[in-house]
Design a protein around this motif. Structure first.
Motif, PDB file in Angstrom:
ATOM      1  N   ASP A   9       1.167  -1.420   0.065  1.00  0.00           N
ATOM      2  CA  ASP A   9       0.231  -0.604  -0.242  1.00  0.00           C
ATOM      3  C   ASP A   9       0.917   1.178   0.029  1.00  0.00           C
ATOM      4  OD1 ASP A   9      -2.366   1.240   0.139  1.00  0.00           O
ATOM      5  OD2 ASP A   9      -1.680   2.030   1.915  1.00  0.00           O
ATOM      6  N   THR A  10       2.217   0.811   0.942  1.00  0.00           N
ATOM      7  CA  THR A  10       3.269   2.130   0.581  1.00  0.00           C
ATOM      8  C   THR A  10       4.071   2.604  -0.655  1.00  0.00           C
ATOM      9  OG1 THR A  10       3.623   2.231   3.270  1.00  0.00           O
ATOM     10  CG2 THR A  10       5.384   3.292   1.713  1.00  0.00           C
ATOM     11  N   PHE A  11       3.369   1.704  -0.924  1.00  0.00           N
ATOM     12  CA  PHE A  11       4.618   2.107  -2.478  1.00  0.00           C
ATOM     13  C   PHE A  11       3.875   1.678  -3.471  1.00  0.00           C
ATOM     14  CE2 PHE A  11       8.147  -0.744  -0.805  1.00  0.00           C
ATOM     15  CZ  PHE A  11       9.036   0.104  -1.345  1.00  0.00           C
ATOM     16  N   VAL A  12       2.076   1.838  -3.793  1.00  0.00           N
ATOM     17  CA  VAL A  12       1.496   2.280  -4.512  1.00  0.00           C
ATOM     18  C   VAL A  12       0.785   3.326  -4.565  1.00  0.00           C
ATOM     19  CG1 VAL A  12      -1.029   1.816  -5.215  1.00  0.00           C
ATOM     20  CG2 VAL A  12       0.123  -0.518  -4.296  1.00  0.00           C
ATOM     21  N   LYS A  13       0.606   4.023  -2.901  1.00  0.00           N
ATOM     22  CA  LYS A  13       0.994   5.497  -3.234  1.00  0.00           C
ATOM     23  C   LYS A  13       1.907   6.414  -3.493  1.00  0.00           C
ATOM     24  CE  LYS A  13      -2.997   5.114   0.643  1.00  0.00           C
ATOM     25  NZ  LYS A  13      -3.264   4.627   2.534  1.00  0.00           N
ATOM     26  N   GLU A  20      -1.609  -5.292  -8.197  1.00  0.00           N
ATOM     27  CA  GLU A  20      -0.979  -6.169  -8.890  1.00  0.00           C
ATOM     28  C   GLU A  20       0.489  -5.925  -9.573  1.00  0.00           C
ATOM     29  OE1 GLU A  20      -4.169  -4.724  -9.600  1.00  0.00           O
ATOM     30  OE2 GLU A  20      -3.648  -4.232 -12.139  1.00  0.00           O
ATOM     31  N   GLU A  21       1.121  -4.676  -9.166  1.00  0.00           N
ATOM     32  CA  GLU A  21       2.618  -4.744 -10.927  1.00  0.00           C
ATOM     33  C   GLU A  21       3.748  -5.203  -9.372  1.00  0.00           C
ATOM     34  OE1 GLU A  21       3.423  -1.584 -12.626  1.00  0.00           O
ATOM     35  OE2 GLU A  21       1.407  -1.349 -12.791  1.00  0.00           O
ATOM     36  N   LEU A  22       2.894  -5.582  -8.585  1.00  0.00           N
ATOM     37  CA  LEU A  22       3.711  -5.113  -7.064  1.00  0.00           C
ATOM     38  C   LEU A  22       4.205  -7.016  -6.728  1.00  0.00           C
ATOM     39  CD1 LEU A  22       3.256  -2.047  -4.624  1.00  0.00           C
ATOM     40  CD2 LEU A  22       5.249  -2.437  -6.242  1.00  0.00           C
ATOM     41  N   GLU A  38      13.080   7.731  -4.535  1.00  0.00           N
ATOM     42  CA  GLU A  38      12.093   6.826  -4.159  1.00  0.00           C
ATOM     43  C   GLU A  38      12.241   6.168  -3.751  1.00  0.00           C
ATOM     44  OE1 GLU A  38       9.554   7.509  -8.565  1.00  0.00           O
ATOM     45  OE2 GLU A  38      11.522   5.571  -8.452  1.00  0.00           O
ATOM     46  N   MET A  39      13.042   5.260  -3.464  1.00  0.00           N
ATOM     47  CA  MET A  39      14.040   4.296  -2.438  1.00  0.00           C
ATOM     48  C   MET A  39      14.010   4.846  -1.028  1.00  0.00           C
ATOM     49  SD  MET A  39      13.088   1.385  -3.856  1.00  0.00           S
ATOM     50  CE  MET A  39      13.953  -0.056  -2.212  1.00  0.00           C
ATOM     51  N   VAL A  40      14.245   6.180  -0.922  1.00  0.00           N
ATOM     52  CA  VAL A  40      14.240   6.979   0.343  1.00  0.00           C
ATOM     53  C   VAL A  40      13.245   7.247   0.433  1.00  0.00           C
ATOM     54  CG1 VAL A  40      15.404   9.379   1.353  1.00  0.00           C
ATOM     55  CG2 VAL A  40      16.814   7.427  -0.460  1.00  0.00           C
ATOM     56  N   GLU A  41      11.959   8.036   0.155  1.00  0.00           N
ATOM     57  CA  GLU A  41      10.921   8.112   0.124  1.00  0.00           C
ATOM     58  C   GLU A  41       9.919   6.559   0.727  1.00  0.00           C
ATOM     59  OE1 GLU A  41      10.476  11.690  -3.607  1.00  0.00           O
ATOM     60  OE2 GLU A  41       9.184  10.157  -3.410  1.00  0.00           O
ATOM     61  N   ALA A  42      10.036   6.395   0.400  1.00  0.00           N
ATOM     62  CA  ALA A  42       9.756   4.887   0.528  1.00  0.00           C
ATOM     63  C   ALA A  42      10.546   4.490   2.048  1.00  0.00           C
ATOM     64  CB  ALA A  42       9.798   3.013  -0.407  1.00  0.00           C
ATOM     65  N   LEU A  43      11.333   4.517   2.497  1.00  0.00           N
ATOM     66  CA  LEU A  43      11.999   4.147   3.272  1.00  0.00           C
ATOM     67  C   LEU A  43      11.236   5.053   4.624  1.00  0.00           C
ATOM     68  CD1 LEU A  43      15.712   2.564   5.229  1.00  0.00           C
ATOM     69  CD2 LEU A  43      15.288   5.248   4.674  1.00  0.00           C
ATOM     70  N   ILE A  44      11.720   6.764   4.281  1.00  0.00           N
ATOM     71  CA  ILE A  44      10.443   7.169   5.129  1.00  0.00           C
ATOM     72  C   ILE A  44       9.244   6.987   5.498  1.00  0.00           C
ATOM     73  CG2 ILE A  44      10.422   9.716   5.611  1.00  0.00           C
ATOM     74  CD1 ILE A  44      12.838  10.580   3.773  1.00  0.00           C
ATOM     75  N   ALA A  45       8.147   7.263   4.736  1.00  0.00           N
ATOM     76  CA  ALA A  45       7.193   6.344   4.775  1.00  0.00           C
ATOM     77  C   ALA A  45       7.251   4.700   5.714  1.00  0.00           C
ATOM     78  CB  ALA A  45       6.158   6.273   2.672  1.00  0.00           C
ATOM     79  N   LEU A  46       7.872   4.070   5.244  1.00  0.00           N
ATOM     80  CA  LEU A  46       7.544   2.811   5.956  1.00  0.00           C
ATOM     81  C   LEU A  46       8.532   3.149   6.936  1.00  0.00           C
ATOM     82  CD1 LEU A  46       9.134   0.619   3.355  1.00  0.00           C
ATOM     83  CD2 LEU A  46       6.853   0.352   4.000  1.00  0.00           C
ATOM     84  N   GLU A  47       9.110   3.907   7.695  1.00  0.00           N
ATOM     85  CA  GLU A  47       8.814   4.229   9.013  1.00  0.00           C
ATOM     86  C   GLU A  47       8.054   4.420   9.503  1.00  0.00           C
ATOM     87  OE1 GLU A  47      13.747   5.199   9.399  1.00  0.00           O
ATOM     88  OE2 GLU A  47      12.569   6.925   8.738  1.00  0.00           O
ATOM     89  N   LYS A  48       7.346   5.201   8.804  1.00  0.00           N
ATOM     90  CA  LYS A  48       6.265   6.267   9.804  1.00  0.00           C
ATOM     91  C   LYS A  48       5.183   4.986   9.788  1.00  0.00           C
ATOM     92  CE  LYS A  48       7.001  10.943   7.927  1.00  0.00           C
ATOM     93  NZ  LYS A  48       6.359  12.160   6.986  1.00  0.00           N
ATOM     94  N   VAL A  49       4.932   4.441   8.934  1.00  0.00           N
ATOM     95  CA  VAL A  49       3.694   3.565   8.787  1.00  0.00           C
ATOM     96  C   VAL A  49       3.759   2.662   9.400  1.00  0.00           C
ATOM     97  CG1 VAL A  49       2.573   1.556   7.187  1.00  0.00           C
ATOM     98  CG2 VAL A  49       2.968   3.830   6.137  1.00  0.00           C
ATOM     99  N   PHE A  50       5.882   1.811  10.445  1.00  0.00           N
ATOM    100  CA  PHE A  50       5.512   0.084  11.665  1.00  0.00           C
ATOM    101  C   PHE A  50       5.882   1.920  12.249  1.00  0.00           C
ATOM    102  CE2 PHE A  50       5.633  -1.374   7.342  1.00  0.00           C
ATOM    103  CZ  PHE A  50       4.578  -2.589   7.387  1.00  0.00           C
TER     104      PHE A  50
END
Length: 76
Positions: A9-13, A20-22, A38-50
């Motif tokens: 969900d984090t990567f989709v957003k 289905e691409e993931l 984008e990986m750095v942005e994902a890292l930050i987003a995942l840190e917030k989610v978890f």
């Protein structure tokens, strides 16, 4: 929602891709075209989610959904 679903969900957003691409074992960098920014942005987003701290090398070198899930599971 389980860990893998939250990661997807984090990567989709973030990437504006279809869920289905993931595929679990597909490289985000090589198959989806995720760049380092984008990986750095994902890292930050995942840190917030978890609500955990992730090292940049843990996510950039582990670039499939399954590998990222293992890293996050080890921190929870």
């Amino acid at each position: 929602m389980d860990t893998k679903a939250k990661i997807k969900d984090t990567f989709v957003k973030l990437l504006k891709v279809k869920p289905e691409e993931l595929k679990d074992e597909v490289s985000l960098v090589n198959s989806i075209g995720v760049d380092s920014t984008e990986m750095v942005e994902a890292l930050i987003a995942l840190e917030k989610v978890f609500n955990t701290k992730l090292g940049p090398k843990e996510i950039t070198k582990n670039s499939t959904i399954s590998e990222i899930e293992k890293v996050i599971q080890s921190k929870l």
